[in-house]
Design a protein around this motif. Structure first.
Motif, mmCIF file in Angstrom:
data_model
loop_
_atom_site.group_PDB
_atom_site.id
_atom_site.type_symbol
_atom_site.label_atom_id
_atom_site.label_comp_id
_atom_site.label_asym_id
_atom_site.label_seq_id
_atom_site.Cartn_x
_atom_site.Cartn_y
_atom_site.Cartn_z
ATOM 1 N N LEU A 169 0.858 -1.180 0.000
ATOM 2 C CA LEU A 169 0.000 0.000 0.000
ATOM 3 C C LEU A 169 0.895 1.230 0.000
ATOM 4 O O LEU A 169 1.698 1.431 0.916
ATOM 5 C CB LEU A 169 -0.913 0.011 1.227
ATOM 6 N N LEU A 170 0.781 2.034 -1.056
ATOM 7 C CA LEU A 170 1.560 3.263 -1.160
ATOM 8 C C LEU A 170 0.670 4.445 -0.825
ATOM 9 O O LEU A 170 -0.466 4.534 -1.300
ATOM 10 C CB LEU A 170 2.124 3.423 -2.576
ATOM 11 N N THR A 171 1.192 5.345 -0.019
ATOM 12 C CA THR A 171 0.441 6.526 0.387
ATOM 13 C C THR A 171 0.957 7.752 -0.356
ATOM 14 O O THR A 171 1.896 7.677 -1.154
ATOM 15 C CB THR A 171 0.549 6.741 1.909
ATOM 16 N N TYR A 172 0.358 8.870 -0.049
ATOM 17 C CA TYR A 172 0.631 10.156 -0.702
ATOM 18 C C TYR A 172 2.122 10.508 -0.724
ATOM 19 O O TYR A 172 2.601 11.138 -1.647
ATOM 20 C CB TYR A 172 -0.165 11.235 0.046
ATOM 21 N N GLU A 173 2.877 10.101 0.298
ATOM 22 C CA GLU A 173 4.298 10.449 0.399
ATOM 23 C C GLU A 173 5.204 9.478 -0.352
ATOM 24 O O GLU A 173 6.391 9.731 -0.505
ATOM 25 C CB GLU A 173 4.744 10.480 1.874
ATOM 26 N N ASP A 174 4.670 8.347 -0.820
ATOM 27 C CA ASP A 174 5.474 7.313 -1.466
ATOM 28 C C ASP A 174 5.664 7.585 -2.953
ATOM 29 O O ASP A 174 5.012 8.463 -3.533
ATOM 30 C CB ASP A 174 4.821 5.940 -1.281
ATOM 31 N N THR A 175 6.542 6.783 -3.551
ATOM 32 C CA THR A 175 6.795 6.856 -4.989
ATOM 33 C C THR A 175 6.400 5.529 -5.617
ATOM 34 O O THR A 175 6.818 4.464 -5.154
ATOM 35 C CB THR A 175 8.280 7.151 -5.275
ATOM 36 N N LEU A 176 5.591 5.606 -6.660
ATOM 37 C CA LEU A 176 5.155 4.443 -7.415
ATOM 38 C C LEU A 176 6.207 4.149 -8.473
ATOM 39 O O LEU A 176 6.655 5.061 -9.173
ATOM 40 C CB LEU A 176 3.808 4.751 -8.071
ATOM 41 N N THR A 177 6.611 2.884 -8.593
ATOM 42 C CA THR A 177 7.594 2.522 -9.618
ATOM 43 C C THR A 177 7.031 1.421 -10.509
ATOM 44 O O THR A 177 6.115 0.691 -10.125
ATOM 45 C CB THR A 177 8.920 2.033 -8.996
ATOM 46 N N GLY A 178 7.644 1.302 -11.666
ATOM 47 C CA GLY A 178 7.257 0.252 -12.603
ATOM 48 C C GLY A 178 7.991 -1.049 -12.360
ATOM 49 O O GLY A 178 7.776 -2.025 -13.082
ATOM 50 N N GLU A 179 8.849 -1.049 -11.335
ATOM 51 C CA GLU A 179 9.635 -2.229 -10.978
ATOM 52 C C GLU A 179 10.288 -2.802 -12.235
ATOM 53 O O GLU A 179 10.768 -2.042 -13.062
ATOM 54 C CB GLU A 179 8.762 -3.225 -10.215
ATOM 55 N N ASP A 180 10.304 -4.115 -12.393
ATOM 56 C CA ASP A 180 10.918 -4.711 -13.583
ATOM 57 C C ASP A 180 9.931 -4.837 -14.748
ATOM 58 O O ASP A 180 10.293 -5.264 -15.831
ATOM 59 C CB ASP A 180 11.525 -6.077 -13.252
ATOM 60 N N VAL A 181 8.688 -4.430 -14.536
ATOM 61 C CA VAL A 181 7.667 -4.519 -15.577
ATOM 62 C C VAL A 181 7.744 -3.318 -16.514
ATOM 63 O O VAL A 181 7.661 -3.449 -17.738
ATOM 64 C CB VAL A 181 6.257 -4.657 -14.949
ATOM 65 N N VAL A 182 7.901 -2.128 -15.948
ATOM 66 C CA VAL A 182 8.096 -0.896 -16.728
ATOM 67 C C VAL A 182 9.400 -0.289 -16.194
ATOM 68 O O VAL A 182 9.370 0.609 -15.340
ATOM 69 C CB VAL A 182 6.922 0.093 -16.569
ATOM 70 N N PRO A 183 10.535 -0.812 -16.649
ATOM 71 C CA PRO A 183 11.828 -0.409 -16.093
ATOM 72 C C PRO A 183 12.055 1.099 -16.138
ATOM 73 O O PRO A 183 11.792 1.747 -17.155
ATOM 74 C CB PRO A 183 12.846 -1.132 -16.982
ATOM 75 N N GLY A 184 12.524 1.625 -15.016
ATOM 76 C CA GLY A 184 12.877 3.042 -14.930
ATOM 77 C C GLY A 184 11.726 3.971 -14.619
ATOM 78 O O GLY A 184 11.936 5.151 -14.344
ATOM 79 N N PHE A 185 10.479 3.483 -14.654
ATOM 80 C CA PHE A 185 9.346 4.366 -14.379
ATOM 81 C C PHE A 185 9.231 4.631 -12.893
ATOM 82 O O PHE A 185 9.312 3.710 -12.074
ATOM 83 C CB PHE A 185 8.025 3.753 -14.869
ATOM 84 N N SER A 186 9.025 5.898 -12.548
ATOM 85 C CA SER A 186 8.687 6.266 -11.177
ATOM 86 C C SER A 186 7.890 7.560 -11.199
ATOM 87 O O SER A 186 8.062 8.397 -12.085
ATOM 88 C CB SER A 186 9.935 6.408 -10.301
ATOM 89 N N CYS A 187 7.006 7.676 -10.213
ATOM 90 C CA CYS A 187 6.146 8.851 -10.111
ATOM 91 C C CYS A 187 5.692 8.976 -8.664
ATOM 92 O O CYS A 187 5.212 7.996 -8.086
ATOM 93 C CB CYS A 187 4.941 8.688 -11.029
ATOM 94 N N PRO A 188 5.840 10.163 -8.071
ATOM 95 C CA PRO A 188 5.298 10.342 -6.723
ATOM 96 C C PRO A 188 3.783 10.094 -6.726
ATOM 97 O O PRO A 188 3.073 10.585 -7.617
ATOM 98 C CB PRO A 188 5.618 11.792 -6.399
ATOM 99 N N VAL A 189 3.298 9.332 -5.773
ATOM 100 C CA VAL A 189 1.867 9.056 -5.675
ATOM 101 C C VAL A 189 1.080 10.354 -5.609
ATOM 102 O O VAL A 189 0.016 10.488 -6.218
ATOM 103 C CB VAL A 189 1.576 8.153 -4.444
ATOM 104 N N SER A 190 1.619 11.345 -4.924
ATOM 105 C CA SER A 190 0.920 12.637 -4.781
ATOM 106 C C SER A 190 0.581 13.259 -6.127
ATOM 107 O O SER A 190 -0.462 13.897 -6.275
ATOM 108 C CB SER A 190 1.760 13.595 -3.940
ATOM 109 N N GLN A 191 1.446 13.076 -7.125
ATOM 110 C CA GLN A 191 1.195 13.673 -8.454
ATOM 111 C C GLN A 191 -0.005 13.054 -9.149
ATOM 112 O O GLN A 191 -0.609 13.678 -10.029
ATOM 113 C CB GLN A 191 2.431 13.565 -9.332
ATOM 114 N N LEU A 192 -0.374 11.848 -8.782
ATOM 115 C CA LEU A 192 -1.513 11.189 -9.401
ATOM 116 C C LEU A 192 -2.842 11.673 -8.845
ATOM 117 O O LEU A 192 -3.890 11.503 -9.477
ATOM 118 C CB LEU A 192 -1.405 9.668 -9.244
ATOM 119 N N PHE A 193 -2.798 12.287 -7.670
ATOM 120 C CA PHE A 193 -4.029 12.715 -7.003
ATOM 121 C C PHE A 193 -4.151 14.239 -6.860
ATOM 122 O O PHE A 193 -5.091 14.708 -6.236
ATOM 123 C CB PHE A 193 -4.134 12.053 -5.622
ATOM 124 N N GLU A 194 -3.215 14.997 -7.406
ATOM 125 C CA GLU A 194 -3.265 16.478 -7.272
ATOM 126 C C GLU A 194 -4.385 17.046 -8.111
ATOM 127 O O GLU A 194 -4.722 16.568 -9.143
ATOM 128 C CB GLU A 194 -1.933 17.092 -7.735
#
Length: 189
Positions: A164-189
């Motif tokens: 469970l990732l919260t507003y302060e965490d960063t969502l990553t694509g792990e090995d499925v979408v290599p190199g992807f990351s986005c702060p969770v907060s940006q998805l809900f602003e």
């Protein structure tokens, strides 16, 4: 004047699955807009709200830019995927370039590598979890469930590996979408 309860009852009736004689293959061939196919039943997808739409667009914006820049595959919206014995339409999906094949005028005969669902007010938690597990059991490698109400992202890697990732965490694509990351907060602003 219609009350909130009246609207809820109408919505629940419309969302009740309808038994059909159609097979999954026929559903995938004809792709009935607004419906998913689950265990021999047509299931109406709930209509998107403005909040749902805004979040989906933000996910698409961040994910698609990264996928295109790195030539990783394709990002899709509301396209039908064969998910085991279901025909599901994730809000957003990613398919790696190594798995892209087939008729572009139809849905995918395979599950996505990444399935993303944005929870709607009419969604039932048990159905959301069941859907996440259906993706995983069919071969989807990563599932993100975004909850606008709690502003969280639940990341499913398997039925036992869930974060469970919260507003302060960063969502990553792990090995499925290599190199992807986005702060969770940006998805809900």
């Amino acid at each position: 004047m219609m009350t909130q309860q009246d609207l809820h009852e109408i919505t629940q009736e419309a969302l009740t699955p309808q038994k059909v004689s159609m097979t999954l293959a026929e559903f995938l061939e004809n792709d009935i807009e607004g419906y998913e196919y689950v265990k021999g039943e047509l299931v109406l997808k709930s209509p998107a709200t403005r909040a749902h739409s805004k979040i989906s667009v933000k996910v698409i914006r961040h994910l698609d830019q990264h996928v295109r820049e790195n030539q990783l595959g394709e990002v899709h919206v509301e396209v039908t995927f064969r998910v085991g014995e279901r025909g599901l339409k994730p809000d957003v999906a990613f398919v790696s370039s190594t798995r892209l094949d087939g008729d572009e005028n139809k849905g995918f005969p395979i599950p996505p590598d990444l399935a993303i669902e944005v929870i709607l007010p009419t969604d039932v938690q048990s159905r959301v979890v069941d859907k996440a597990f259906a993706y995983l059991n069919a071969g989807t490698r990563l599932v993100w469930i975004l909850d606008p109400h709690s502003q969280t992202v639940t990341v499913y890697r398997s039925e036992r590996v869930i974060a469970l990732l919260t507003y302060e965490d960063t969502l990553t694509g792990e090995d499925v979408v290599p190199g992807f990351s986005c702060p969770v907060s940006q998805l809900f602003e």
